[in-house]
Every structure is written in structure tokens, then in C-alpha cells.
Design a protein around this motif. Sequence first.
Motif, mmCIF file in Angstrom:
data_model
loop_
_atom_site.group_PDB
_atom_site.id
_atom_site.type_symbol
_atom_site.label_atom_id
_atom_site.label_comp_id
_atom_site.label_asym_id
_atom_site.label_seq_id
_atom_site.Cartn_x
_atom_site.Cartn_y
_atom_site.Cartn_z
ATOM 1 N N ARG A 206 0.829 -1.213 0.000
ATOM 2 C CA ARG A 206 0.000 0.000 0.000
ATOM 3 C C ARG A 206 0.864 1.265 0.000
ATOM 4 N NH1 ARG A 206 -3.218 -3.394 3.437
ATOM 5 N NH2 ARG A 206 -2.168 -2.565 5.295
ATOM 6 N N GLU A 209 2.167 1.765 -3.491
ATOM 7 C CA GLU A 209 1.099 2.273 -4.352
ATOM 8 C C GLU A 209 0.841 3.754 -4.090
ATOM 9 O OE1 GLU A 209 -1.269 -1.985 -4.831
ATOM 10 O OE2 GLU A 209 -1.977 -0.488 -3.401
ATOM 11 N N GLU A 210 0.909 4.157 -2.830
ATOM 12 C CA GLU A 210 0.727 5.565 -2.493
ATOM 13 C C GLU A 210 1.838 6.414 -3.117
ATOM 14 O OE1 GLU A 210 -1.093 8.943 -0.879
ATOM 15 O OE2 GLU A 210 -1.844 6.900 -1.176
ATOM 16 N N LEU A 213 0.661 6.854 -6.626
ATOM 17 C CA LEU A 213 -0.561 7.654 -6.710
ATOM 18 C C LEU A 213 -0.286 9.132 -6.491
ATOM 19 C CD1 LEU A 213 -2.977 5.283 -4.782
ATOM 20 C CD2 LEU A 213 -3.208 5.964 -7.186
ATOM 21 N N ASP A 263 -8.783 4.542 -7.360
ATOM 22 C CA ASP A 263 -8.433 5.801 -6.701
ATOM 23 C C ASP A 263 -8.605 6.951 -7.703
ATOM 24 O OD1 ASP A 263 -6.596 8.032 -5.778
ATOM 25 O OD2 ASP A 263 -6.378 6.639 -4.093
ATOM 26 N N ARG A 265 -7.085 9.555 -8.113
ATOM 27 C CA ARG A 265 -5.815 10.100 -8.592
ATOM 28 C C ARG A 265 -5.293 9.382 -9.836
ATOM 29 N NH1 ARG A 265 -2.772 9.932 -2.895
ATOM 30 N NH2 ARG A 265 -4.111 8.071 -2.749
#
Length: 322
Positions: A206, A209-210, A213, A263, A265
Motif C-alpha cells: 500500500r 502504491e501511495e 498515486l 483511486d 488520482r
Amino acid sequence: MTADAVTDWLLDPQRADPAIRWQVLRDLLDAPESAWRAERSKVETQGWGARLLEVEDEDGRWAGGAHFPADYVWGGDEPGQPWTSTTHVLTQLREFGLDPASERAQRMVALIGANCRWEHDDQPYWEGEVEPCINGITVANGAYFGVDMSPVDRLVGERLDDGGWNCEAERGSTRSSFDTTINVLEGLLAYERVTGGTPASREARRSGEEYLLRRALFRRLSTGEPADERYLLFLHPNRWHHDVLRGLDHFRSAADLTGAPPDPRLGEPVEHVRSRRSDDGTWALDGNPTGRSWFAVDDGEGRPSRWVTLRALRVLRWWDAA
């Protein structure tokens, strides 16, 4: 072409490979599992998958090496990086969908474990080596083919403060790279899909992935400018290279596992993909990394690509459905 005509082109029994056809059945047409599994089973005996299996060395390796072929000359004049060795073939067999439970795949895995060692320091193949990019690819391949992947713990521990990874960290880099991060994320997701992951590996996925993003999959966080204009091009095979379509396909695959909604974004890269659709309804190949390979799987740069079109269509289908 109409949407149906594009689908027919992707499924063409004479020109489309089983590696393409089974994923079209599963990801675009919602075919029964029995139908797409029957098509996937052909990967071992027909087309690209069979061609790669035919050139496997007797000891289970390809081209006599782990990440580089045995005849590669370091510092020589060969253009690009060769893609004929074990790691790169395994990645393609995973992408093609070779059944990991098949006797042929399990024999391959066992032989690699017994005979293949890394060029870095002679480490056993399935234990990985030192670069997170290479280990991410190895974890993705090993998890898919049913290997107990201990390198996951190393990957989790090598995450940088900004949430991602960089192969240059061992040489002092403190900033993550898009290329290394996408390779590690694909490995962590493959591991999670097979085993459920660990709390630490899920949290690491995660955070990686952030990292992507926050940068819309291609922008610098500091200036908002593209980190590399090539991230907006569509490659295949990607090898270790990132592009926005590869990133979007990762998020689609992760959502398939976790049920998470897209998401917001991701909107900018999604619309970039949509804008690149040709008038005939397909997407063209922009290029592939330079270097010798066993064979080409597309018709060339600037030509309609079944691989790129499959990826783009399933990303847009996922996004638009939400």
C-alpha cells in the motif's frame, strides 16, 4: 473497427496467441472459468509459451544464466540488455499464463532451484539477490509458480522513507524510482494473491502504491513535471521498465484481489490511455527495451498491438465500471 471487431481481432484463431485469447475471455468477456482455463492450457503446447519452453536448457535454465545469458560480455558492444536468460523467460511465461500447477511448470521450477544461481554472488536462484528490482521480479515469478518466497522479507525491509524502492539505494540513493517500485509492487501483489501476504507485506504494498498515486504514475512530486516522458509511452514487453499503462494494470489487478475502488488520482493516466486509442479501436506499440530476445510478440513499433490493446481495454473496463 467496432468493439466487436476489436474483440474478434484479439481472439483471431490464426494470428492471436493463446496467451492473449485466454485473457480476453476472462478479463473482457467474462467467459466461464472452464472456457478461459481451457484456452490457457494451450500456452504450454502452442504459440509463444511453447516456443519458450522448447529453448529451455536441459538443466532448467535459459541461455545458461539467471539474469544474463552465459555468453554475455560485460562491457562489450552488444546493444541494450539481453532478455534471453532465465529471469526474463520466467516473467514472460507468467505473463503468458503458463499453468503453474502443470507438471511441466513444476519440473521447470525444481530444475531452476537445483541448478540456477545469481551472477551477483552465486546465490541460489529462488533466494533472490541484492537488487530490489530483480528481487521484485523474482518474487512475482516465484509466487506465481508456487515457490515459498523468502525474499519478500528483504523487500519489505528495503522500502525507502518516501514509500517506494530504488535499485540504487545500495549506492546511496534515498529517493524511490518508478521503475523499481512497480517491479516490487507486482512481486508483493503476486505473493499476496497466493498466500494472503503478511501484515508487513500488505502495508508495504500500500505504501508503494501511495508513492505512485501521489505522482499520478508519472509526475515528479517536486515540480509536477513528467519524471520521464517515456512513462507516457506504451511498451511491451516492459521488462523492468515502468509506464503508466503498466501501473494502471497493477492497480486494476490489486483491486481485483482486494475489492478496492479505483483511486481518483488515477484519472489523469486513465484519460491519457483513452486518448491514445487509434481510430480503428486498437492501441499501437510505442516500443520495447533494446536487446536480444527469443522472438518478437508484436508486429513492430507504431503497429496495432494485441498486448497493449488487451491491457488498455481491461483497464478502461475496470475504471468505467466504477
